[in-house]
Design an enzyme around this catalytic site. Structure first.
Site, PDB file in Angstrom:
ATOM      1  N   ARG A  77      -9.641 -13.012   7.533  1.00 39.90           N
ATOM      2  CA  ARG A  77      -8.207 -13.514   7.190  1.00 39.90           C
ATOM      3  C   ARG A  77      -8.596 -14.831   6.516  1.00 39.90           C
ATOM      4  O   ARG A  77      -7.720 -15.469   5.539  1.00 39.90           O
ATOM      5  CB  ARG A  77      -7.168 -13.718   8.618  1.00 39.90           C
ATOM      6  CG  ARG A  77      -6.319 -11.977   8.457  1.00 39.90           C
ATOM      7  CD  ARG A  77      -5.261 -12.549   9.469  1.00 39.90           C
ATOM      8  NE  ARG A  77      -5.095 -11.913  10.673  1.00 39.90           N
ATOM      9  CZ  ARG A  77      -4.277 -10.226  10.257  1.00 39.90           C
ATOM     10  NH1 ARG A  77      -3.734 -10.153   9.124  1.00 39.90           N
ATOM     11  NH2 ARG A  77      -3.821  -9.790  11.221  1.00 39.90           N
ATOM     12  N   PHE A 114      -9.881  -0.374   0.554  1.00 39.50           N
ATOM     13  CA  PHE A 114      -9.815  -1.762   1.137  1.00 39.50           C
ATOM     14  C   PHE A 114     -10.519  -2.781   1.488  1.00 39.50           C
ATOM     15  O   PHE A 114     -11.803  -3.019   1.489  1.00 39.50           O
ATOM     16  CB  PHE A 114     -10.351  -0.940   2.982  1.00 39.50           C
ATOM     17  CG  PHE A 114      -9.387  -1.868   3.407  1.00 39.50           C
ATOM     18  CD1 PHE A 114      -8.574  -0.855   4.522  1.00 39.50           C
ATOM     19  CD2 PHE A 114     -10.235  -3.172   4.804  1.00 39.50           C
ATOM     20  CE1 PHE A 114      -7.869  -1.996   5.280  1.00 39.50           C
ATOM     21  CE2 PHE A 114      -9.205  -3.149   6.231  1.00 39.50           C
ATOM     22  CZ  PHE A 114      -8.116  -2.586   5.649  1.00 39.50           C
ATOM     23  N   LYS A 170      -1.349  -1.474  -4.497  1.00 38.75           N
ATOM     24  CA  LYS A 170      -2.158  -0.279  -5.105  1.00 38.75           C
ATOM     25  C   LYS A 170      -1.597   0.696  -5.959  1.00 38.75           C
ATOM     26  O   LYS A 170      -0.283   0.108  -5.483  1.00 38.75           O
ATOM     27  CB  LYS A 170      -2.483  -0.220  -3.081  1.00 38.75           C
ATOM     28  CG  LYS A 170      -3.969  -0.773  -2.778  1.00 38.75           C
ATOM     29  CD  LYS A 170      -4.202  -0.597  -1.322  1.00 38.75           C
ATOM     30  CE  LYS A 170      -4.803  -1.400  -0.244  1.00 38.75           C
ATOM     31  NZ  LYS A 170      -5.573  -0.419   0.545  1.00 38.75           N
ATOM     32  N   ASP A 189       0.945  -1.357  -0.207  1.00 36.91           N
ATOM     33  CA  ASP A 189       0.219   0.011   0.096  1.00 36.91           C
ATOM     34  C   ASP A 189       0.876   1.211  -0.094  1.00 36.91           C
ATOM     35  O   ASP A 189       1.385   1.975  -1.133  1.00 36.91           O
ATOM     36  CB  ASP A 189      -0.417  -0.259   1.780  1.00 36.91           C
ATOM     37  CG  ASP A 189      -2.256   0.817   1.313  1.00 36.91           C
ATOM     38  OD1 ASP A 189      -1.949   1.296   0.035  1.00 36.91           O
ATOM     39  OD2 ASP A 189      -2.544   1.436   2.261  1.00 36.91           O
TER      40      ASP A 189
END
Ligand code: IMP
Ligand code: MG
Length: 180
Positions: free
Chosen positions: A166, A153, A132, A104
């Site tokens: 997860r 997200f 990203k 990110d």
């Protein structure tokens, strides 16, 4: 489907196919499996990717764990990562491949790359499942990449929100109403 999941972004079959292809790329890079590797997964997000990836890697390998926390608790904005667990294995003089779930801002990967480099490995590369767009600085190099995704997200396949999701088998977008 969990009502908190808005939509699936990458389903488990696409992930599995890409992970297998990445493993082939990695094996080819390390001399078709003649090199002994040390994988450094960044806990906790990398665990599912690591587990799937290494079962397609036909080479001798060891694992050294490291744990960093980028998003403490239920937040979605990156802060300076905290080291929760120092490297658990020796990487000096070894061929090292860092494994993470997502790139990110690049702060987490940059920190771990520096940590490994300090210990003078023979070589250092990084594999990341998701990236990203355009946020990571140019000095944070990724050698093996699964998918470029939009700036959303995401959870599942190792990625969490507040520690949850997860175990969700697909990479998915959370219902935006849940996010701060
Ligand atoms: P960076 O340091 O900003 O590059 O963030 C990397 C770390 O933050 C990753 O290892 C993930 O654990 C976490 N992270 C970043 N983006 C997401 C996301 O969309 N969902 C869940 N975790 C994320
Ligand atoms: Mg992580």
């Amino acid at each position: 489907m969990d009502t908190n999941i808005a939509r699936i972004l990458i389903d488990r079959d696409r992930i599995a196919a890409r992970v297998q292809a990445l493993a082939a790329e990695i094996a080819a890079t390390y001399d078709g499996g003649h090199v002994e590797l040390t994988l450094v997964p960044i806990l906790s997000g990398a665990i599912i990717f690591l587990a799937d990836l290494i079962r397609h890697l036909p080479l001798k390998m060891k694992i050294a764990l490291v744990q960093l926390s980028a998003y403490p608790g239920a937040t979605t904005s990156p802060r300076d990562p905290r080291t929760l667990l120092e490297l658990t294995g020796d990487v000096a003089g070894r061929h090292v491949l860092i494994v993470d779930d997502i790139l990110d801002s690049g702060r987490t990967l940059r920190r771990v790359q520096a940590m490994v480099r300090e210990r003078e490995p023979q070589s250092l590369r990084s594999a990341v499942l998701l990236r990203k767009p355009g946020k990571a600085p140019p000095d944070v190099k990724v050698d093996f990449l699964g998918f470029d995704i939009d700036d959303l997200f995401v959870v599942g396949y190792g990625l969490d929100y507040g520690g949850l999701y997860r175990n969700y088998p697909h990479v998915a977008v959370l219902n935006p109403e849940l996010l701060p």
